[in-house]
Scaffold this motif. Structure first.
Motif, short mmCIF file in Angstrom:
data_model
loop_
_atom_site.label_atom_id
_atom_site.label_comp_id
_atom_site.label_asym_id
_atom_site.label_seq_id
_atom_site.Cartn_x
_atom_site.Cartn_y
_atom_site.Cartn_z
N HIS A 43 -8.28 -3.99 2.14
CA HIS A 43 -9.34 -2.98 2.12
C HIS A 43 -8.83 -1.81 1.30
O HIS A 43 -7.90 -1.10 1.71
CB HIS A 43 -9.71 -2.53 3.53
N LEU A 44 -9.43 -1.61 0.13
CA LEU A 44 -8.97 -0.59 -0.81
C LEU A 44 -9.78 0.69 -0.62
O LEU A 44 -11.01 0.68 -0.73
CB LEU A 44 -9.13 -1.11 -2.24
N PHE A 45 -9.08 1.79 -0.35
CA PHE A 45 -9.71 3.10 -0.19
C PHE A 45 -9.82 3.80 -1.54
O PHE A 45 -9.01 3.55 -2.44
CB PHE A 45 -8.88 3.96 0.77
N HIS A 87 -12.03 -5.69 -0.13
CA HIS A 87 -13.18 -4.86 0.23
C HIS A 87 -13.02 -3.52 -0.46
O HIS A 87 -11.94 -2.93 -0.43
CB HIS A 87 -13.22 -4.60 1.74
N LEU A 88 -14.10 -3.01 -1.05
CA LEU A 88 -14.01 -1.67 -1.62
C LEU A 88 -15.39 -1.03 -1.69
O LEU A 88 -16.42 -1.69 -1.62
CB LEU A 88 -13.34 -1.68 -3.00
N ASP A 111 -8.93 6.63 -2.45
CA ASP A 111 -7.75 7.43 -2.81
C ASP A 111 -6.53 6.57 -3.15
O ASP A 111 -5.44 7.10 -3.38
CB ASP A 111 -7.40 8.40 -1.67
N GLY A 112 -6.69 5.25 -3.20
CA GLY A 112 -5.60 4.37 -3.59
C GLY A 112 -4.83 3.76 -2.44
O GLY A 112 -4.00 2.87 -2.66
N ARG A 113 -5.07 4.20 -1.23
CA ARG A 113 -4.44 3.54 -0.09
C ARG A 113 -5.08 2.17 0.13
O ARG A 113 -6.23 1.95 -0.27
CB ARG A 113 -4.58 4.39 1.17
N ALA A 114 -4.35 1.30 0.79
CA ALA A 114 -4.90 -0.04 1.06
C ALA A 114 -4.33 -0.57 2.37
O ALA A 114 -3.13 -0.46 2.63
CB ALA A 114 -4.57 -1.00 -0.08
N ALA A 115 -5.22 -1.13 3.18
CA ALA A 115 -4.81 -1.85 4.39
C ALA A 115 -4.83 -3.33 4.05
O ALA A 115 -5.85 -3.85 3.57
CB ALA A 115 -5.77 -1.56 5.54
N VAL A 116 -3.72 -4.02 4.29
CA VAL A 116 -3.57 -5.40 3.84
C VAL A 116 -3.31 -6.32 5.02
O VAL A 116 -2.39 -6.09 5.81
CB VAL A 116 -2.43 -5.53 2.81
#
Length: 533
Positions: free
Chosen positions: A92-94, A344-345, A96-101
């Motif tokens: 899941h790409l936020f 997801h984005l 601001d560049g953060r991502a939960a993987v």
């Protein structure tokens, strides 16, 4: 010309092919009639962008397929099916560049969530440990006819009273609420929400939390595998297996226009070319419920109450899908998502869902993206990427009248979202192919106005309310006629359960000594549901 077989299966989607295989295994003579010129329904592949780039035309990743008891029982690997995985399952790409993987490596998933909120990794581990303790009984309970007696007893025994009640609540709670209860950071919360949005449910809908949790746990245990060589390989394995039984055959270009009913029983079908196929034992329909009850079965053979109930049948949202052939890997703003098969984005999930709920095209669409070459190197030349994205649109006000301008607007918005999250994306595009609701339905008539799940996944249209108030089973008010599509319980997804449930119902109806008892019981229950109108 009339042909006589034991069973007719209408539709060669994966559910129809699963049903045909099970009946053929039992020694029944089976013919599958497919109205289009191709088999597979929503499980197909073709080169639609550029030469050498293979694209899945609808479904692509199969977490439910990998753990599905009906598909596992068919041993499709013995008929050429091979699975493969992307390095990471879902990201899941936020903005601001953060991502939960989500990774199949539990430690990596936990580490990713801990970066959002320390302790969320341990909370994920605890959730997964509970899943592993229950999943052996839980998956069969979800995919078999309702109520699931054998697996339900096993599940209750494993969970205990308190655990069973909490599990039931988990399947009813909205995804937003479940995420807030389970996690402290946005990573775990939006990972669950994004997975819930694989359905047509909103983050605040009942049951969305259950769907999000289920896909998360399947992804952790099985990953989101894809067939080597494209989704078509799953269909082709089902076709090869059916041929190997010696009892089944498939006819394409054989559009069924009527189910023949006499004496309250399904006797066979009439095709658009005027040919008849007589069924000694059963007719199984892998078509949407409205197609079966409003077009194929003469309405004077159906209870008036059922037809009135069907007026309240609700489709899932329309779908818009874009396939791209890329000359290189997508330049995501976060390197953490490069190895994910599914991404997801975009979008505030609540705002996106609210727009769809009021029939408005979301200005910032939620995107579900598939990096197919990342998942399976056979999908395009080395160093390139076969990539797709899909989002949902409001359903057309009038069936079959999709707003072409709305589709064009949303294509632009999808491409804008890709540019924001992968700067330089445009420079990699070799070719693209747009499939709006009209194109999806033209390719596969069961995807009515781009609905890909055979009807909404909302709680009011699940279990014994699917497709309308029913028994939670494949049986219909017409003896020896069975609904075998995703419009039946347990619903959408590539797991084969509706087809398997229909095949089991047909076999039970003709079991020596017990068949008439089965038919009498089902008939009595149907009369109680729909009256004698």
């Amino acid at each position: 010309m009339t042909v006589t077989v034991d069973a007719v299966v209408i539709g060669a989607g994966h559910n129809g092919l699963v049903a045909a295989n099970m009946l053929a295994d039992a020694g029944w003579d089976v013919v599958v009639l497919e109205g289009t010129d191709h088999v597979g329904g929503a499980v197909r592949s073709a080169q639609i962008t550029a030469p050498g780039f293979l694209n899945d035309l609808c479904s692509a990743f199969y977490p439910l397929g990998a753990g599905s008891p009906p598909l596992l029982a068919l041993d499709l690997e013995a008929h050429g099916l091979r699975w493969t995985h992307a390095p990471a399952v879902v990201a899941h790409l936020f903005p601001d560049g953060r991502a939960a993987v989500l990774s199949r490596e539990l430690d990596l998933t936990a580490e990713s969530l801990d970066r959002f909120a320390p302790g969320d990794g341990q909370r994920w581990r605890q959730m997964y440990a509970e899943w592993r303790r229950l999943s052996g009984d839980l998956l069969p309970a979800l995919l078999t006819p309702f109520p699931p007696v054998r697996s339900g007893i096993g599940l209750a025994a494993r969970a205990g009273l308190g655990g069973a009640l909490r599990l039931g609540r988990r399947f009813l709670v909205p995804a937003r609420v479940l995420g807030e209860e389970l996690f402290r950071g946005d990573g775990g919360r939006l990972l669950l929400t994004g997975l819930a949005l694989h359905t047509d449910l909103t983050p605040d809908d009942s049951a969305s939390g259950g769907f999000g949790w289920l896909l998360a746990m399947l992804g952790q245990q099985y990953g989101f595998p894809v067939p080597v060589g494209g989704a078509q390989q799953l269909t082709d394995a089902l076709v090869r297996r059916l041929a190997a039984t010696g009892n089944g055959r498939i006819r394409t270009g054989a559009m069924v226009e009527r189910v023949i009913v006499g004496g309250g029983r399904a006797l066979g079908v009439r095709c658009a070319d005027g040919g008849f196929v007589r069924a000694r034992r059963a007719v199984l329909a892998d078509v949407p419920a409205p197609t079966l009850y409003q077009r194929l079965v003469p309405q004077d053979h159906l209870p008036a109450r059922l037809l009135r109930d069907l007026e309240g049948f609700r489709w899932d949202n329309a779908t818009l899908k874009i396939d791209w052939a890329l000359s290189g890997k997508a330049p995501w703003i976060s390197p953490d998502v490069a190895g994910a098969g599914t991404i997801h984005l975009g979008a505030d999930p609540q705002r996106y869902a609210a727009d769809l709920a009021v029939g408005r095209a979301p200005r910032d669409p939620f995107l579900l993206i598939g990096q197919m070459t990342t998942a399976d190197a056979t999908r395009s030349p080395a160093g390139t990427e076969s990539l797709w994205a899909y989002t949902h649109l409001p359903r057309p006000v009038k069936p079959g009248q999709v707003d072409a301008e709305l589709v064009r607007t949303q294509v632009t918005r999808i491409e804008d979202a890709m540019r924001r999250h992968a700067p330089g994306f445009d420079d990699l595009i070799l070719a693209k192919h747009v499939s709006g609701p009209a194109e999806l339905a033209e390719e596969n008539p069961s995807l009515v106005d781009g609905a890909i799940n055979g009807g909404t996944a909302a709680a009011h249209q699940q279990l014994f309310w699917r497709p309308v108030t029913n028994l939670g089973r494949a049986d219909t008010p017409v003896d020896r006629l069975y609904l075998a599509s995703s419009s039946a319980h347990p619903g959408g997804g590539v797991h084969g359960a509706p087809g398997a449930n229909a095949a089991r119902a047909a076999l039970s109806r003709h079991r020596p000594l017990l068949g008439d008892v089965y038919a009498a019981g089902v008939g009595k229950a149907m009369r109680a549901l729909y009256g004698r109108e």
